[in-house]
Design a protein around this motif. Sequence first.
Motif, PDB file in Angstrom:
ATOM      1  N   THR A 178      99.597  63.411 143.798  1.00 22.71           N
ATOM      2  CA  THR A 178     100.856  62.671 143.920  1.00 22.71           C
ATOM      3  C   THR A 178     102.060  63.529 143.512  1.00 22.71           C
ATOM      4  N   LEU A 179     101.794  64.657 142.844  1.00 26.49           N
ATOM      5  CA  LEU A 179     102.864  65.538 142.409  1.00 26.49           C
ATOM      6  C   LEU A 179     103.410  66.359 143.574  1.00 26.49           C
ATOM      7  N   ASN A 180     104.624  66.831 143.427  1.00 29.34           N
ATOM      8  CA  ASN A 180     105.247  67.693 144.430  1.00 29.34           C
ATOM      9  C   ASN A 180     104.349  68.905 144.676  1.00 29.34           C
ATOM     10  N   PRO A 181     103.991  69.192 145.911  1.00 30.22           N
ATOM     11  CA  PRO A 181     103.095  70.317 146.197  1.00 30.22           C
ATOM     12  C   PRO A 181     103.668  71.674 145.792  1.00 30.22           C
ATOM     13  N   ASP A 182     104.983  71.758 145.624  1.00 22.89           N
ATOM     14  CA  ASP A 182     105.611  73.009 145.210  1.00 22.89           C
ATOM     15  C   ASP A 182     105.670  73.158 143.690  1.00 22.89           C
ATOM     16  N   LEU A 183     105.246  72.126 142.988  1.00 24.13           N
ATOM     17  CA  LEU A 183     105.296  72.152 141.527  1.00 24.13           C
ATOM     18  C   LEU A 183     104.266  73.134 140.967  1.00 24.13           C
ATOM     19  N   GLU A 184     104.697  73.972 140.029  1.00 24.38           N
ATOM     20  CA  GLU A 184     103.753  74.858 139.343  1.00 24.38           C
ATOM     21  C   GLU A 184     103.063  74.082 138.232  1.00 24.38           C
ATOM     22  N   ILE A 185     101.738  74.070 138.268  1.00 24.05           N
ATOM     23  CA  ILE A 185     100.967  73.339 137.260  1.00 24.05           C
ATOM     24  C   ILE A 185     100.216  74.336 136.398  1.00 24.05           C
ATOM     25  N   GLY A 186     100.618  74.460 135.161  1.00 23.73           N
ATOM     26  CA  GLY A 186      99.972  75.373 134.236  1.00 23.73           C
ATOM     27  C   GLY A 186      98.651  74.796 133.745  1.00 23.73           C
ATOM     28  N   GLY A 187      97.574  75.622 133.774  1.00 18.84           N
ATOM     29  CA  GLY A 187      96.278  75.150 133.305  1.00 18.84           C
ATOM     30  C   GLY A 187      95.519  74.346 134.324  1.00 18.84           C
TER      31      GLY A 187
END
Length: 301
Positions: free
Chosen positions: A284-293
């Motif tokens: 559901t998060l923005n596909p361009d969002l950087e997700i750490g871990g």
Amino acid sequence: MTDISPTTHLDFKWPRGFDDTALIKISQAYPNLIHLNVFNNRSLTDHSIIELVSRCPKLQYLKISWSGNITDKSIYEIARSCYCLRHLGISGGKSSITDKSICEITRFIPNIQSLNFNNCKKLTDTTIHALVGSYLGLRELDLSDCKRITDIGIRQIAQCRNLEHLALNYFKFLSDETICIIVQSCPNISYLNLEFCRAIDTAVEAIAQSCHNIEYLNVYETGYVTNKSISKLAKMRSKIWELELGYCKRITDTAIKDIAHNLSDLKYLGLRFCSDISKEALETLNPDLEIGGYHTIPSTL
């Protein structure tokens, strides 16, 4: 050197072969320096710092980070030579500065707006008392890992009501009451780093309620933050662009969905070892969002 360079700004990050001799040559070549940043060079000592500030009295920004054996001698000379200083950062490395020299800074330099004493382990509540007594207009303060400063000392920071940037990493003893007092007194805070501070929902909810301009929040491994406060934060503070929740193991899909729905400007979300988050929620998060871990979340493997 006979020619005087008009250069006023210099930044050296991870420099090789940068020692006292190099810094002294810089001070001789660039007497009009206003801004100097030297990061991660462990060869510098008081000798070159004293030479620098005596030759470059126009300095307004001086940051010496993780850069060798720096003692009160350097700070005394900075206090006496750099009247125009606005930002001072002496952090990490073998820094052994004490309260006494910081008090000299407050006596001689009137217009400090930003201070970074990260990892200066000899500083105590006396330093906080001196800073608050002289710099109520302070905008940036980093006291991370200053282990001798107490919860009572940190609480005094609330008197600096114009604070915008505050870093208190590794203050494991810091009480939620103190965090609440600070954020309620300093509503302009946009950057707040509480990594390893063991904050609970009460503190995060106070941040959501009071810090109208919050853009960066780090509660990495605080232990007791849950969906309740993170969802409230997401719903109330849409300006956030970086949110670090690593090791906040009570965070689940509920908070992630509220983040996805409300934080449209978010650029980075730290989720290291937040193991109760499903792949469906992450999608559901923005596909361009950087997700750490991201790689540590079992349900995404």
